[in-house]
Design a protein around this motif. Structure first.
Motif, mmCIF file in Angstrom:
data_model
loop_
_atom_site.group_PDB
_atom_site.id
_atom_site.type_symbol
_atom_site.label_atom_id
_atom_site.label_comp_id
_atom_site.label_asym_id
_atom_site.label_seq_id
_atom_site.Cartn_x
_atom_site.Cartn_y
_atom_site.Cartn_z
ATOM 1 N N GLN A 139 81.077 32.512 20.869
ATOM 2 C CA GLN A 139 81.431 34.097 20.849
ATOM 3 C C GLN A 139 81.387 34.320 22.842
ATOM 4 O O GLN A 139 83.085 35.463 22.755
ATOM 5 N N TYR A 140 81.290 34.002 23.361
ATOM 6 C CA TYR A 140 81.065 34.118 24.949
ATOM 7 C C TYR A 140 83.075 33.596 25.069
ATOM 8 O O TYR A 140 83.317 34.595 25.688
ATOM 9 N N THR A 148 78.269 40.158 25.494
ATOM 10 C CA THR A 148 77.364 40.360 25.852
ATOM 11 C C THR A 148 77.410 42.031 25.071
ATOM 12 O O THR A 148 75.864 42.200 25.638
ATOM 13 N N TYR A 149 77.531 42.750 23.997
ATOM 14 C CA TYR A 149 77.773 43.990 23.580
ATOM 15 C C TYR A 149 75.681 43.962 22.893
ATOM 16 O O TYR A 149 75.277 43.750 22.300
ATOM 17 N N ILE A 161 73.486 36.268 28.843
ATOM 18 C CA ILE A 161 74.589 36.231 29.043
ATOM 19 C C ILE A 161 75.124 35.507 30.538
ATOM 20 O O ILE A 161 75.589 34.816 30.014
ATOM 21 N N ASP A 162 73.929 35.223 30.851
ATOM 22 C CA ASP A 162 73.908 34.225 32.268
ATOM 23 C C ASP A 162 74.433 32.849 32.687
ATOM 24 O O ASP A 162 74.510 32.123 32.921
ATOM 25 N N ILE A 163 73.457 32.875 30.521
ATOM 26 C CA ILE A 163 73.311 30.703 30.690
ATOM 27 C C ILE A 163 74.652 30.725 29.962
ATOM 28 O O ILE A 163 75.133 29.673 30.375
ATOM 29 N N ALA A 164 75.728 31.557 29.129
ATOM 30 C CA ALA A 164 76.448 31.724 28.263
ATOM 31 C C ALA A 164 77.962 31.246 29.044
ATOM 32 O O ALA A 164 78.360 30.419 29.646
ATOM 33 N N LYS A 165 77.643 32.682 30.472
ATOM 34 C CA LYS A 165 78.534 32.464 32.348
ATOM 35 C C LYS A 165 77.952 31.133 32.514
ATOM 36 O O LYS A 165 79.635 30.310 33.288
ATOM 37 N N ASN A 166 76.956 31.125 32.660
ATOM 38 C CA ASN A 166 76.366 29.431 33.743
ATOM 39 C C ASN A 166 77.322 28.299 32.840
ATOM 40 O O ASN A 166 76.722 26.673 34.033
ATOM 41 N N THR A 167 77.303 28.235 31.859
ATOM 42 C CA THR A 167 76.927 26.585 30.973
ATOM 43 C C THR A 167 78.606 26.500 29.984
ATOM 44 O O THR A 167 78.990 27.199 29.459
#
Length: 173
Positions: A139-140, A148-149, A161-167
């Motif tokens: 979904q990210y 994020t919601y 959020i950071d995990i999904a953003k940085n992976t």
């Protein structure tokens, strides 16, 4: 989120005498293990998508389906379905035509959030593994705002959020 939790039926706060019914996937098994660890509720049923099987001397009176939607009985779920059972706990209740607004995460993360399980001591790798259950990380990559919601505002797990953003997707796969 408190406003969402308050709308759930009373059974989510009662656990006396209940039995869990799992399906054949990791989301169901892991969610059952969490419920067992938190509340001591045991698995006494298995749902094969045709019928459910109960251990000897068990009835379906206090059955809780885990990662499945039942027309009757209590259940935790994350599916978009036409089943109109008020006893189902799911962030996707009421989503029908606009499938792209759904929570594309796991029953496991829903259960963890519902019962305020603190994930602060988990490593980044452990958090990545949680996002792999039911491919929640996708979904990210599809809709960052919706991800994020759900993870920040609804589930109150902003660390995802950071995990999904940085992976990368490839790393998750």
């Amino acid at each position: 989120k408190k406003e969402i939790k308050e709308k759930y039926p009373d059974w989510v706060r009662e656990r006396e005498g209940y039995s869990l019914c799992l399906t054949d996937d990791l989301d169901s098994l892991a969610s059952c293990k969490v419920l067992n660890k938190i509340f001591g509720i045991d698995i006494y049923g298995f749902f094969s998508f045709d019928t459910y099987y109960l251990s000897e001397n068990r009835t379906d009176e206090k059955l809780i389906g885990v990662d499945l939607d039942l027309a009757k009985h209590k259940a935790f779920s994350n599916h978009v379905t036409y089943i109109q059972n008020p006893e189902i706990i799911s962030l996707n209740k009421g989503i029908d035509r606009n499938y792209y607004d759904k929570f594309a995460g796991s029953t496991l993360i829903t259960v963890l959030s519902l019962y305020n399980v603190n994930l602060d001591k988990l490593t980044d790798e452990q958090l990545r593994i949680l996002l792999c259950v039911d491919s929640g990380y996708l979904q990210y990559h599809f809709n960052k705002d919706l991800f994020t919601y759900y993870y920040k505002d609804v589930l109150q797990y902003p660390q995802f959020i950071d995990i999904a953003k940085n992976t990368s997707k490839k790393e998750f796969e």
